[in-house]
Design a protein around this motif. Structure first.
Motif, PDB file in Angstrom:
ATOM      1  N   ASP A  43     -70.014  -7.278 -13.973  1.00  0.00           N
ATOM      2  CA  ASP A  43     -71.187  -7.342 -14.845  1.00  0.00           C
ATOM      3  C   ASP A  43     -72.115  -6.146 -14.639  1.00  0.00           C
ATOM      4  O   ASP A  43     -73.130  -6.029 -15.333  1.00  0.00           O
ATOM      5  CB  ASP A  43     -71.982  -8.631 -14.568  1.00  0.00           C
ATOM      6  CG  ASP A  43     -71.150  -9.879 -14.783  1.00  0.00           C
ATOM      7  OD1 ASP A  43     -70.484  -9.967 -15.827  1.00  0.00           O
ATOM      8  OD2 ASP A  43     -71.151 -10.746 -13.882  1.00  0.00           O
ATOM      9  N   MET A  44     -71.781  -5.296 -13.665  1.00  0.00           N
ATOM     10  CA  MET A  44     -72.635  -4.158 -13.321  1.00  0.00           C
ATOM     11  C   MET A  44     -71.946  -2.855 -13.720  1.00  0.00           C
ATOM     12  O   MET A  44     -70.719  -2.775 -13.770  1.00  0.00           O
ATOM     13  CB  MET A  44     -72.885  -4.119 -11.808  1.00  0.00           C
ATOM     14  CG  MET A  44     -73.409  -5.389 -11.178  1.00  0.00           C
ATOM     15  SD  MET A  44     -73.524  -5.194  -9.363  1.00  0.00           S
ATOM     16  CE  MET A  44     -73.841  -6.895  -8.863  1.00  0.00           C
TER      17      MET A  44
ATOM     18  N   GLY B 205     -70.095 -10.859  -5.938  1.00  0.00           N
ATOM     19  CA  GLY B 205     -71.248 -10.927  -6.824  1.00  0.00           C
ATOM     20  C   GLY B 205     -72.456 -11.521  -6.134  1.00  0.00           C
ATOM     21  O   GLY B 205     -72.396 -11.967  -4.988  1.00  0.00           O
TER      22      GLY B 205
ATOM     23  N   ARG C 275     -72.857 -19.829 -15.563  1.00  0.00           N
ATOM     24  CA  ARG C 275     -72.420 -18.430 -15.533  1.00  0.00           C
ATOM     25  C   ARG C 275     -73.586 -17.466 -15.344  1.00  0.00           C
ATOM     26  O   ARG C 275     -73.461 -16.437 -14.650  1.00  0.00           O
ATOM     27  CB  ARG C 275     -71.689 -18.108 -16.849  1.00  0.00           C
ATOM     28  CG  ARG C 275     -71.254 -16.660 -17.023  1.00  0.00           C
ATOM     29  CD  ARG C 275     -70.190 -16.306 -16.012  1.00  0.00           C
ATOM     30  NE  ARG C 275     -69.716 -14.945 -16.191  1.00  0.00           N
ATOM     31  CZ  ARG C 275     -70.273 -13.869 -15.616  1.00  0.00           C
ATOM     32  NH1 ARG C 275     -71.361 -14.020 -14.862  1.00  0.00           N
ATOM     33  NH2 ARG C 275     -69.753 -12.677 -15.801  1.00  0.00           N
ATOM     34  N   ASP C 276     -74.743 -17.783 -15.901  1.00  0.00           N
ATOM     35  CA  ASP C 276     -75.859 -16.840 -15.894  1.00  0.00           C
ATOM     36  C   ASP C 276     -76.455 -16.610 -14.512  1.00  0.00           C
ATOM     37  O   ASP C 276     -77.169 -15.623 -14.293  1.00  0.00           O
ATOM     38  CB  ASP C 276     -76.966 -17.315 -16.841  1.00  0.00           C
ATOM     39  CG  ASP C 276     -76.597 -17.120 -18.301  1.00  0.00           C
ATOM     40  OD1 ASP C 276     -75.566 -16.458 -18.556  1.00  0.00           O
ATOM     41  OD2 ASP C 276     -77.321 -17.613 -19.171  1.00  0.00           O
ATOM     42  N   ASP C 277     -76.176 -17.512 -13.561  1.00  0.00           N
ATOM     43  CA  ASP C 277     -76.739 -17.361 -12.218  1.00  0.00           C
ATOM     44  C   ASP C 277     -75.892 -16.454 -11.329  1.00  0.00           C
ATOM     45  O   ASP C 277     -76.268 -16.191 -10.182  1.00  0.00           O
ATOM     46  CB  ASP C 277     -76.882 -18.728 -11.535  1.00  0.00           C
ATOM     47  CG  ASP C 277     -78.068 -19.511 -12.090  1.00  0.00           C
ATOM     48  OD1 ASP C 277     -79.050 -18.863 -12.487  1.00  0.00           O
ATOM     49  OD2 ASP C 277     -77.994 -20.746 -12.119  1.00  0.00           O
ATOM     50  N   TYR C 278     -74.757 -16.004 -11.841  1.00  0.00           N
ATOM     51  CA  TYR C 278     -73.849 -15.182 -11.032  1.00  0.00           C
ATOM     52  C   TYR C 278     -73.678 -13.813 -11.683  1.00  0.00           C
ATOM     53  O   TYR C 278     -73.306 -13.714 -12.854  1.00  0.00           O
ATOM     54  CB  TYR C 278     -72.484 -15.864 -10.903  1.00  0.00           C
ATOM     55  CG  TYR C 278     -71.507 -15.125 -10.012  1.00  0.00           C
ATOM     56  CD1 TYR C 278     -71.589 -15.244  -8.625  1.00  0.00           C
ATOM     57  CD2 TYR C 278     -70.526 -14.307 -10.554  1.00  0.00           C
ATOM     58  CE1 TYR C 278     -70.698 -14.578  -7.805  1.00  0.00           C
ATOM     59  CE2 TYR C 278     -69.621 -13.642  -9.733  1.00  0.00           C
ATOM     60  CZ  TYR C 278     -69.719 -13.773  -8.364  1.00  0.00           C
ATOM     61  OH  TYR C 278     -68.834 -13.098  -7.551  1.00  0.00           O
ATOM     62  N   THR C 279     -73.941 -12.759 -10.921  1.00  0.00           N
ATOM     63  CA  THR C 279     -73.744 -11.395 -11.408  1.00  0.00           C
ATOM     64  C   THR C 279     -72.685 -10.725 -10.551  1.00  0.00           C
ATOM     65  O   THR C 279     -72.937 -10.360  -9.394  1.00  0.00           O
ATOM     66  CB  THR C 279     -75.058 -10.580 -11.354  1.00  0.00           C
ATOM     67  OG1 THR C 279     -76.066 -11.261 -12.100  1.00  0.00           O
ATOM     68  CG2 THR C 279     -74.837  -9.189 -11.928  1.00  0.00           C
TER      69      THR C 279
ATOM     70  N   ASP D  73     -66.002 -16.107 -17.230  1.00  0.00           N
ATOM     71  CA  ASP D  73     -66.715 -16.034 -18.505  1.00  0.00           C
ATOM     72  C   ASP D  73     -66.523 -17.280 -19.366  1.00  0.00           C
ATOM     73  O   ASP D  73     -67.236 -17.453 -20.362  1.00  0.00           O
ATOM     74  CB  ASP D  73     -66.278 -14.793 -19.282  1.00  0.00           C
ATOM     75  CG  ASP D  73     -66.778 -13.505 -18.637  1.00  0.00           C
ATOM     76  OD1 ASP D  73     -67.758 -13.578 -17.873  1.00  0.00           O
ATOM     77  OD2 ASP D  73     -66.176 -12.439 -18.892  1.00  0.00           O
TER      78      ASP D  73
ATOM     79  N   TRP E 197     -75.528 -14.340  -6.248  1.00  0.00           N
ATOM     80  CA  TRP E 197     -75.873 -15.656  -6.767  1.00  0.00           C
ATOM     81  C   TRP E 197     -77.380 -15.826  -6.753  1.00  0.00           C
ATOM     82  O   TRP E 197     -78.037 -15.582  -5.738  1.00  0.00           O
ATOM     83  CB  TRP E 197     -75.206 -16.754  -5.921  1.00  0.00           C
ATOM     84  CG  TRP E 197     -75.597 -18.128  -6.381  1.00  0.00           C
ATOM     85  CD1 TRP E 197     -76.498 -18.966  -5.810  1.00  0.00           C
ATOM     86  CD2 TRP E 197     -75.115 -18.787  -7.556  1.00  0.00           C
ATOM     87  NE1 TRP E 197     -76.611 -20.119  -6.553  1.00  0.00           N
ATOM     88  CE2 TRP E 197     -75.776 -20.044  -7.628  1.00  0.00           C
ATOM     89  CE3 TRP E 197     -74.201 -18.447  -8.545  1.00  0.00           C
ATOM     90  CZ2 TRP E 197     -75.542 -20.933  -8.649  1.00  0.00           C
ATOM     91  CZ3 TRP E 197     -73.968 -19.355  -9.573  1.00  0.00           C
ATOM     92  CH2 TRP E 197     -74.630 -20.591  -9.616  1.00  0.00           C
ATOM     93  N   ARG E 198     -77.957 -16.278  -7.861  1.00  0.00           N
ATOM     94  CA  ARG E 198     -79.402 -16.420  -7.974  1.00  0.00           C
ATOM     95  C   ARG E 198     -79.842 -17.873  -8.134  1.00  0.00           C
ATOM     96  O   ARG E 198     -81.053 -18.150  -8.160  1.00  0.00           O
ATOM     97  CB  ARG E 198     -79.935 -15.610  -9.155  1.00  0.00           C
ATOM     98  CG  ARG E 198     -79.745 -14.111  -9.038  1.00  0.00           C
ATOM     99  CD  ARG E 198     -80.399 -13.390 -10.214  1.00  0.00           C
ATOM    100  NE  ARG E 198     -79.899 -13.897 -11.491  1.00  0.00           N
ATOM    101  CZ  ARG E 198     -78.789 -13.463 -12.079  1.00  0.00           C
ATOM    102  NH1 ARG E 198     -78.059 -12.524 -11.505  1.00  0.00           N
ATOM    103  NH2 ARG E 198     -78.391 -13.954 -13.235  1.00  0.00           N
TER     104      ARG E 198
END
Length: 258
Positions: free
Chosen positions: A111-112, A140, A103-107, A96, A142-143
């Motif tokens: 985060d779920m 996680g 950070r926003d590309d990884y969930t 974080d 990755w997007r």
């Protein structure tokens, strides 16, 4: 830890557990023999401590430590015992702290909610809840693209965090492997002779490091390549898959020590 004649390290999925049914009953007579002979059986898996703890108790192995999250941590002996999640909390703080663009590309699982973990893993909700109880590592999705992934991994590496890519998830952790945890457990028991069994690439180092390594065949994946110690016979390939093959291999090797 008391002196023991032998110690067994075993992967779970497609090794001690059947690939399709997750049944371990074909191995029960051999497990019971090992328990009666004071041979620790160390469950060694990518599963979380919460997942392993339930299996360990059902198998009668709650007096043994277990290795969870692909070697990242140990589950202490004791029925229902779970490790502290401090390492996972530290990992989440590092994650974080990264720049928003990375950070926003990884969930991650953190985060779920449980329903999100169930959807991502394909697990039933109750099992997804156990998989979400992380203590050491963060799987996680990755997007981002390849360049963004390189920057993401570089930023994590500056904090001592590494990543392993699996078929579905990018899993973050502090670099410990199954073989590292195996070495720690062996030391606790005074380095007795060891058997290590597994079917997958993340089992390879553990199998090679044992006194006797056993590759359990898995018809659902490519076979492991030739391993160190295989030509000399220290590492063997079992012919039968799953818990039946596990029982055959362990029984034959245990006869040398019990």
């Amino acid at each position: 830890m008391p002196n023991v004649p032998l110690i067994v390290f075993t992967d779970l999925d497609a090794t001690l557990l059947d690939h399709e049914t997750y049944d371990w009953q074909p191995a029960k007579p051999v497990l019971d023999r090992l328990i009666d002979a004071n041979v620790p059986v160390i469950l060694t898996s990518s599963k979380t401590a919460a997942e392993i703890s339930q299996l360990r108790d059902a198998m009668g192995l709650s007096d043994c430590p277990a290795i969870c999250e692909n070697g990242a941590g140990l589950v202490p002996p004791g029925q229902g015992a779970l490790p502290s999640p401090d390492a996972y909390r530290r990992l989440r703080r590092i994650l974080d702290s990264l720049p928003v663009g990375l950070r926003d590309d990884y969930t991650g699982f953190g985060d779920m909610d449980v329903d999100g973990v169930a959807e991502a893993t394909g697990l039933p909700r109750a099992e997804a809840a156990l998989a979400a109880q992380r203590a050491f590592t963060e799987p996680g999705l990755w997007r981002g693209d390849t360049a963004e992934l390189t920057a993401f991994l570089s930023a994590l590496a500056a904090h001592g965090v590494s990543a392993r890519e699996g078929g579905r998830f990018l899993t973050l952790g502090f670099g410990r492997r199954k073989v590292d945890a195996m070495t720690e457990v062996l030391t606790r028991y005074g380095n007795p002779p060891s058997i290590a069994l597994g079917d997958a690439p993340n089992d390879q180092e553990m199998i090679e490091a044992a006194t006797h390594g056993v590759i359990i065949p898995n018809p659902h994946r490519d076979p492991l390549p030739p391993l160190n110690g295989e030509a000399e016979g220290r590492v063997m390939r079992e012919q039968t898959a799953g818990p039946a093959g596990w029982a055959h291999a362990v029984s034959a090797l245990a006869d040398r020590y019990l």
